[in-house]
Design a protein around this motif. Structure first.
Motif, PDB file in Angstrom:
ATOM      1  N   ASN A 299     -31.231 -44.618  -0.023  1.00  9.69           N
ATOM      2  CA  ASN A 299     -32.031 -43.781   0.869  1.00  9.69           C
ATOM      3  C   ASN A 299     -31.189 -43.195   1.990  1.00  9.69           C
ATOM      4  OD1 ASN A 299     -33.886 -43.312   3.326  1.00  9.69           O
ATOM      5  ND2 ASN A 299     -35.387 -43.667   1.702  1.00  9.69           N
ATOM      6  N   LEU A 300     -30.240 -43.964   2.490  1.00  4.72           N
ATOM      7  CA  LEU A 300     -29.433 -43.533   3.633  1.00  4.72           C
ATOM      8  C   LEU A 300     -28.297 -42.608   3.245  1.00  4.72           C
ATOM      9  CD1 LEU A 300     -28.509 -43.678   6.594  1.00  4.72           C
ATOM     10  CD2 LEU A 300     -27.391 -45.860   6.054  1.00  4.72           C
ATOM     11  N   GLY A 301     -27.679 -42.837   2.098  1.00  2.00           N
ATOM     12  CA  GLY A 301     -26.441 -42.138   1.770  1.00  2.00           C
ATOM     13  C   GLY A 301     -26.530 -40.627   1.844  1.00  2.00           C
ATOM     14  N   TRP A 302     -27.499 -40.033   1.175  1.00  2.00           N
ATOM     15  CA  TRP A 302     -27.586 -38.574   1.143  1.00  2.00           C
ATOM     16  C   TRP A 302     -27.990 -37.997   2.493  1.00  2.00           C
ATOM     17  CZ3 TRP A 302     -32.514 -36.350   1.771  1.00  2.00           C
ATOM     18  CH2 TRP A 302     -33.601 -37.227   1.646  1.00  2.00           C
ATOM     19  N   ARG A 303     -28.790 -38.751   3.250  1.00  2.00           N
ATOM     20  CA  ARG A 303     -29.181 -38.274   4.581  1.00  2.00           C
ATOM     21  C   ARG A 303     -27.977 -38.226   5.521  1.00  2.00           C
ATOM     22  NH1 ARG A 303     -34.848 -38.922   5.310  1.00  2.00           N
ATOM     23  NH2 ARG A 303     -35.858 -40.156   3.663  1.00  2.00           N
ATOM     24  N   LEU A 304     -27.204 -39.306   5.509  1.00  2.00           N
ATOM     25  CA  LEU A 304     -26.043 -39.365   6.391  1.00  2.00           C
ATOM     26  C   LEU A 304     -24.996 -38.335   5.970  1.00  2.00           C
ATOM     27  CD1 LEU A 304     -24.715 -40.703   8.776  1.00  2.00           C
ATOM     28  CD2 LEU A 304     -23.979 -42.580   7.284  1.00  2.00           C
ATOM     29  N   ALA A 305     -24.832 -38.145   4.673  1.00  2.00           N
ATOM     30  CA  ALA A 305     -23.898 -37.131   4.188  1.00  2.00           C
ATOM     31  C   ALA A 305     -24.320 -35.736   4.643  1.00  2.00           C
ATOM     32  CB  ALA A 305     -23.818 -37.185   2.664  1.00  2.00           C
ATOM     33  N   ALA A 306     -25.613 -35.478   4.649  1.00  2.00           N
ATOM     34  CA  ALA A 306     -26.094 -34.177   5.109  1.00  2.00           C
ATOM     35  C   ALA A 306     -25.754 -33.951   6.579  1.00  2.00           C
ATOM     36  CB  ALA A 306     -27.604 -34.074   4.902  1.00  2.00           C
ATOM     37  N   ARG A 446     -26.019 -27.951  -2.599  1.00  2.00           N
ATOM     38  CA  ARG A 446     -26.992 -28.931  -2.100  1.00  2.00           C
ATOM     39  C   ARG A 446     -28.122 -29.154  -3.091  1.00  2.00           C
ATOM     40  NH1 ARG A 446     -28.698 -26.160   3.289  1.00  2.00           N
ATOM     41  NH2 ARG A 446     -27.453 -24.383   2.593  1.00  2.00           N
ATOM     42  N   VAL A 447     -28.510 -28.092  -3.779  1.00  2.00           N
ATOM     43  CA  VAL A 447     -29.646 -28.143  -4.697  1.00  2.00           C
ATOM     44  C   VAL A 447     -29.224 -27.572  -6.037  1.00  2.00           C
ATOM     45  CG1 VAL A 447     -32.039 -27.451  -5.099  1.00  2.00           C
ATOM     46  CG2 VAL A 447     -31.214 -27.791  -2.746  1.00  2.00           C
ATOM     47  N   GLU A 448     -29.590 -28.253  -7.105  1.00  2.00           N
ATOM     48  CA  GLU A 448     -29.360 -27.753  -8.452  1.00  2.00           C
ATOM     49  C   GLU A 448     -30.700 -27.345  -9.051  1.00  2.00           C
ATOM     50  OE1 GLU A 448     -27.054 -30.236 -10.983  1.00  2.00           O
ATOM     51  OE2 GLU A 448     -25.625 -30.775  -9.410  1.00  2.00           O
ATOM     52  N   ALA A 449     -30.815 -26.061  -9.411  1.00  2.00           N
ATOM     53  CA  ALA A 449     -32.037 -25.565 -10.033  1.00  2.00           C
ATOM     54  C   ALA A 449     -31.918 -25.721 -11.545  1.00  2.00           C
ATOM     55  CB  ALA A 449     -32.252 -24.104  -9.671  1.00  2.00           C
ATOM     56  N   VAL A 450     -32.949 -26.279 -12.138  1.00  2.00           N
ATOM     57  CA  VAL A 450     -32.932 -26.568 -13.566  1.00  2.00           C
ATOM     58  C   VAL A 450     -34.176 -25.980 -14.215  1.00  2.00           C
ATOM     59  CG1 VAL A 450     -32.897 -28.377 -15.318  1.00  2.00           C
ATOM     60  CG2 VAL A 450     -31.670 -28.709 -13.151  1.00  2.00           C
ATOM     61  N   ALA A 451     -33.969 -25.092 -15.189  1.00  2.00           N
ATOM     62  CA  ALA A 451     -35.086 -24.535 -15.953  1.00  2.00           C
ATOM     63  C   ALA A 451     -35.418 -25.491 -17.094  1.00  2.00           C
ATOM     64  CB  ALA A 451     -34.712 -23.161 -16.500  1.00  2.00           C
ATOM     65  N   VAL A 452     -36.580 -26.094 -17.026  1.00  2.00           N
ATOM     66  CA  VAL A 452     -37.015 -27.057 -18.042  1.00  2.00           C
ATOM     67  C   VAL A 452     -37.817 -26.307 -19.096  1.00  2.00           C
ATOM     68  CG1 VAL A 452     -38.287 -29.188 -18.475  1.00  2.00           C
ATOM     69  CG2 VAL A 452     -37.071 -28.875 -16.301  1.00  2.00           C
ATOM     70  N   THR A 453     -37.334 -26.317 -20.326  1.00  2.00           N
ATOM     71  CA  THR A 453     -37.994 -25.562 -21.391  1.00  2.00           C
ATOM     72  C   THR A 453     -38.956 -26.417 -22.216  1.00  2.00           C
ATOM     73  OG1 THR A 453     -36.070 -25.969 -22.812  1.00  2.00           O
ATOM     74  CG2 THR A 453     -36.093 -23.916 -21.558  1.00  2.00           C
ATOM     75  N   ARG A 493     -40.115 -23.144   2.045  1.00  2.00           N
ATOM     76  CA  ARG A 493     -40.405 -24.066   3.147  1.00  2.00           C
ATOM     77  C   ARG A 493     -39.928 -25.482   2.812  1.00  2.00           C
ATOM     78  NH1 ARG A 493     -45.285 -20.979   3.439  1.00  2.00           N
ATOM     79  NH2 ARG A 493     -46.393 -22.527   2.164  1.00  2.00           N
ATOM     80  N   ALA A 494     -40.171 -25.901   1.578  1.00  2.00           N
ATOM     81  CA  ALA A 494     -39.767 -27.255   1.187  1.00  2.00           C
ATOM     82  C   ALA A 494     -38.251 -27.403   1.169  1.00  2.00           C
ATOM     83  CB  ALA A 494     -40.340 -27.598  -0.185  1.00  2.00           C
ATOM     84  N   LEU A 495     -37.558 -26.432   0.607  1.00  2.00           N
ATOM     85  CA  LEU A 495     -36.100 -26.504   0.572  1.00  2.00           C
ATOM     86  C   LEU A 495     -35.515 -26.512   1.977  1.00  2.00           C
ATOM     87  CD1 LEU A 495     -35.315 -24.052  -2.372  1.00  2.00           C
ATOM     88  CD2 LEU A 495     -34.904 -26.509  -2.343  1.00  2.00           C
ATOM     89  N   THR A 496     -36.068 -25.721   2.859  1.00  2.00           N
ATOM     90  CA  THR A 496     -35.565 -25.672   4.233  1.00  2.00           C
ATOM     91  C   THR A 496     -35.845 -26.989   4.956  1.00  2.00           C
ATOM     92  OG1 THR A 496     -35.929 -23.282   4.295  1.00  2.00           O
ATOM     93  CG2 THR A 496     -35.675 -24.414   6.406  1.00  2.00           C
ATOM     94  N   ALA A 497     -37.019 -27.568   4.704  1.00  2.00           N
ATOM     95  CA  ALA A 497     -37.368 -28.827   5.361  1.00  2.00           C
ATOM     96  C   ALA A 497     -36.515 -29.982   4.891  1.00  2.00           C
ATOM     97  CB  ALA A 497     -38.852 -29.142   5.119  1.00  2.00           C
ATOM     98  N   TRP A 498     -36.103 -29.977   3.610  1.00  2.00           N
ATOM     99  CA  TRP A 498     -35.361 -31.100   3.049  1.00  2.00           C
ATOM    100  C   TRP A 498     -33.864 -30.846   2.921  1.00  2.00           C
ATOM    101  CZ3 TRP A 498     -37.017 -35.892   2.574  1.00  2.00           C
ATOM    102  CH2 TRP A 498     -38.391 -36.129   2.532  1.00  2.00           C
ATOM    103  N   GLY A 500     -32.143 -28.169   4.382  1.00  2.00           N
ATOM    104  CA  GLY A 500     -31.579 -27.374   5.465  1.00  2.00           C
ATOM    105  C   GLY A 500     -31.812 -25.885   5.304  1.00  2.00           C
ATOM    106  N   ALA A 501     -31.459 -25.158   6.356  1.00  2.00           N
ATOM    107  CA  ALA A 501     -31.621 -23.701   6.329  1.00  2.00           C
ATOM    108  C   ALA A 501     -30.717 -23.091   5.275  1.00  2.00           C
ATOM    109  CB  ALA A 501     -31.293 -23.122   7.710  1.00  2.00           C
ATOM    110  N   PRO A 502     -31.148 -22.046   4.611  1.00  2.00           N
ATOM    111  CA  PRO A 502     -30.309 -21.437   3.576  1.00  2.00           C
ATOM    112  C   PRO A 502     -28.993 -20.925   4.149  1.00  2.00           C
ATOM    113  CG  PRO A 502     -32.218 -20.064   4.081  1.00  2.00           C
ATOM    114  CD  PRO A 502     -32.433 -21.363   4.756  1.00  2.00           C
ATOM    115  N   GLY A 503     -27.936 -21.160   3.400  1.00  2.00           N
ATOM    116  CA  GLY A 503     -26.624 -20.657   3.786  1.00  2.00           C
ATOM    117  C   GLY A 503     -25.877 -21.493   4.785  1.00  2.00           C
ATOM    118  N   THR A 504     -26.418 -22.682   5.206  1.00  2.00           N
ATOM    119  CA  THR A 504     -25.726 -23.511   6.190  1.00  2.00           C
ATOM    120  C   THR A 504     -24.982 -24.635   5.487  1.00  2.00           C
ATOM    121  OG1 THR A 504     -27.645 -24.941   6.475  1.00  2.00           O
ATOM    122  CG2 THR A 504     -27.444 -23.065   7.939  1.00  2.00           C
TER     123      THR A 504
END
Length: 506
Positions: A299-306, A446-453, A493-498, A500-504
C-alpha cells in the motif's frame, strides 16, 4: 541526498517495500542491524492476499516452489477450519513457507532491482527537516549520517524510528506468554506427541527437517517474555502438558513471546513513516503479523514513489495511514479475540465455560456464511478500503478480481499478469478508441491503458465499462455508464485524483 528513501530493517516488510520503490524508479537503501540474514523464522505462513501480491509482481512461482499449500487455516485453534477455497481467489490457500525463506526470496528480488542493503549497521538516530531526513547509523567503520527524502521504519516492535519520530504506540502490555522451540530431534513415535497436539501444542515440520513446537503452559504463561527459555523448561512443560517430553533434543532456537498489543497512533510523521511491526504488534495468533506487514508495504510503496517522483496528487501519501491503520487495529482486535479463546482454557475458573464457548464457535463456523466472513478477514482477501465518494461504484476500494482476459497487444491471460510493472492499470471493457492516446498523452509512465477484448464473466464486473486498478491491486475507480462523454469526464477526474495532474512528474 545519499538516496531517495532509507528503509530501516531488512525483514519481509522492509524488503517488500524496497522492491516496490525500486520498481517505481525510486532509489531505496535498506539499513539492517544484523550482519547476516536471519536464519530462524518466527513466522511460517503466507496467507492468500500476500500470495496475490507476489502474483501481481510475477513472483508467485518462486514462493510456491519453496513452500507447501493447504486449503484453509484456523481461528484460535478451533476444530472447524476456515475454508479459504470458498473465497474468490486463484490463491485460496495457506502457503507454508519459513520467514527466512520469504526474506531470502525478497532479498533476491531486491538484488535484481538494484536495491542496496547495508547490513551490520545499526540505526541510532533519525531526524527530519523541511527538505529531508537524516539517519545516523553505526557500523564496523564507526558512525556516519545518511540523508534521504524520506525514511520508513520497518524495524520491529521496539522501533527506534518510531520513537525518534515522536509517534505514540498506545495499547496493552503483555499479560500472557507462549514458548516456541525448533528441534533437530523428536521422537515421532512417542504417543505423547499426539496427546500434545490434542491439548493445543502446535507441531509443525520445518523445511530443513527440524520440527517446531509451540505451546502455552498454564504454570508458566505469566513468565515475562524477556526471560530466556531453556531446554529443561521446555521438556518440563511438555511433560506437564502431555505426560512426555516427546524426545525433543538438539534445540536450534528457543524463544518466548508475549501478547502485548499496540498500534501506532499515526503511520506518518512528516517525512518519516512506519510499516509492519513498527506500526502494530500483537500475539502471533493466526500468523497474521508478517502478512499484514507485506500488505502495508504494498500500500505504501507506490504512494511514496509518487511523492519522490513528483506527481503525487494532494493527500495520496496520507492515504496510507487512512487505509492501513484501521487494518492494523482490526488485526490486533482479531488476535486479541483468538488469544482470549486460548487463554480461557488455561484458567481453572473459566476452563469449563471457555470450552463450551469454543464448541459453540465451532458450530457457528459450520455455517458457510460465517466461515466465509471470518476466512476473508484472516486471509485479508476481504480487505476493502473506503471509496472516495458515497455514490462510488461498489468495486472501488475492493481487490480487483483476477479474471481471465484477452488484451489487445498483450500476451497476458489474466489481470494480474498485466500488473508486473507496478503502475496503474486502466482496463477498457467498452472499446473506447480515444482512451489509449488520451492516457498516453497525459499519464505516460504512470498509467497503462489496456483494451480488453474478451474476459471471463464475473459478478462484480457485470456492466463495467472501465476500471482503474491501483498498483497494489485494489480498484481506484470504475464506471458502468454507457454515455461515453460522461465516462471520459469521470475518467479524467479519477486519473487526476489518483495518478496526478496530466503531464506532471516522470
Amino acid at each position: 541526498m545519499t538516496t531517495d528513501v532509507i528503509v530501516v530493517g531488512a525483514g519481509p516488510t522492509g524488503l517488500m517495500l524496497a522492491c516496490e520503490l525500486a520498481l517505481a524508479g525510486v532509489r531505496p537503501l535498506i539499513v539492517e542491524r544484523r550482519p547476516e540474514p536471519q536464519r530462524d523464522s518466527r513466522a511460517l505462513t503466507l496467507h492468500p492476499r500476500s500470495v496475490e501480491l507476489m502474483d501481481l509482481r510475477g513472483l508467485a512461482p518462486r514462493f510456491l516452489a519453496a513452500g507447501t499449500t493447504v486449503p484453509g487455516w484456523h481461528f484460535a485453534g478451533l476444530r472447524t477450519r476456515l475454508d479459504f477455497t470458498a473465497l474468490d481467489s486463484r490463491h485460496a490457500y495457506t502457503l507454508f513457507i519459513a520467514q527466512a525463506r520469504t526474506e531470502a526470496l525478497l532479498a533476491e528480488r531486491a538484488g535484481e532491482l538494484g536495491v542496496g542493503i547495508l547490513r551490520g549497521h545499526e540505526t541510532v538516530d533519525v531526524r527530519q527537516d523541511a527538505d529531508g531526513v537524516e539517519v545516523e547509523i553505526r557500523g564496523p567503520g564507526g558512525r556516519r549520517t545518511l540523508r534521504a527524502a524520506y525514511a520508513v521504519g520497518c524495524d520491529g516492535g521496539h522501533s527506534l524510528v518510531r520513537t525518534a519520530a515522536g509517534i505514540g504506540f498506545p495499547g496493552t502490555d503483555e499479560t500472557l506468554t507462549g514458548v516456541l522451540g525448533d528441534f533437530e530431534t523428536l521422537d515421532r513415535a512417542d504417543p505423547g506427541l499426539q496427546r500434545a497436539q490434542a491439548r493445543g501444542v502446535l507441531v509443525a515440520p520445518l523445511e530443513d527437517g527440524a520440527t517446531r513446537l509451540v505451546y502455552l503452559d498454564p504454570a508458566r504463561m505469566r513468565v515475562p517474555s524477556r526471560e530466556p527459555v531453556t531446554l529443561e523448561e521446555f521438556r518440563t512443560s511438555l511433560t506437564d502438558i502431555c505426560g512426555s517430553d516427546c524426545g525433543i533434543g538438539r534445540p536450534r532456537w528457543l524463544s518466548r513471546f508475549g501478547n502485548a498489543s499496540r498500534v501506532a497512533d499515526r503511520y506518518r510523521a512528516g517525512r518519516i513513516l512506519l510499516a509492519g511491526d513498527a506500526a502494530h504488534i500483537h500475539f502471533p495468533a493466526g500468523g497474521q503479523g508478517l502478512n499484514t506487514g507485506l500488505q502495508d508495504a504494498a500500500n505504501l510503496g507506490w504512494r511514496l514513489a509518487a511523492e519522490v517522483n513528483g506527481w503525487a496528487p494532494p493527500g495520496l501519501l496520507d492515504g496510507y495511514d487512512a487505509e492501513r491503520r484501521p487494518v492494523g487495529a482490526a488485526v490486533v482486535e482479531n488476535t486479541e479475540v483468538q488469544t482470549l479463546l486460548a487463554e480461557l482454557l488455561l484458567v481453572p475458573r473459566y476452563a469449563g465455560p471457555g470450552a463450551a464457548l469454543r464448541r459453540m464457535l465451532d458450530e457457528f463456523l459450520n455455517v458457510s456464511e460465517v466461515n466465509r466472513n471470518l476466512a476473508a478477514q484472516v486471509s485479508a482477501l476481504g480487505t476493502a478500503y473506503p471509496a472516495r465518494h458515497p455514490d462510488a461504484d461498489p468495486l472501488e476500494g475492493r481487490r480487483m478480481p483476477d479474471v481471465g482476459l484477452t488484451a489487445a497487444g498483450s500476451s497476458a491471460g489474466r489481470v494480474y499478469e498485466l500488473a508486473g510493472r507496478g503502475r496503474f492499470l486502466l482496463l477498457d471493457f467498452a472499446g473506447d478508441e480515444a482512451l489509449p492516446p488520451a492516457v498516453a498523452a497525459g499519464w505516460s509512465g504512470r498509467v497503462e491503458a489496456v483494451a480488453v477484448t474478451e474476459w471471463d464473466p464475473h459478478r462484480e464486473l457485470a456492466g463495467a465499462a472501465e476500471v482503474l486498478v491501483r498498483p497494489d491491486g485494489h480498484v481506484a475507480w470504475a464506471s458502468r455508464t454507457g454515455d461515453t462523454a460522461v465516462r471520459r469526464a469521470e475518467r479524467t477526474r479519477a486519473l487526476t485524483a489518483w495518478a496526478g495532474a496530466p503531464g506532471t512528474g516522470s
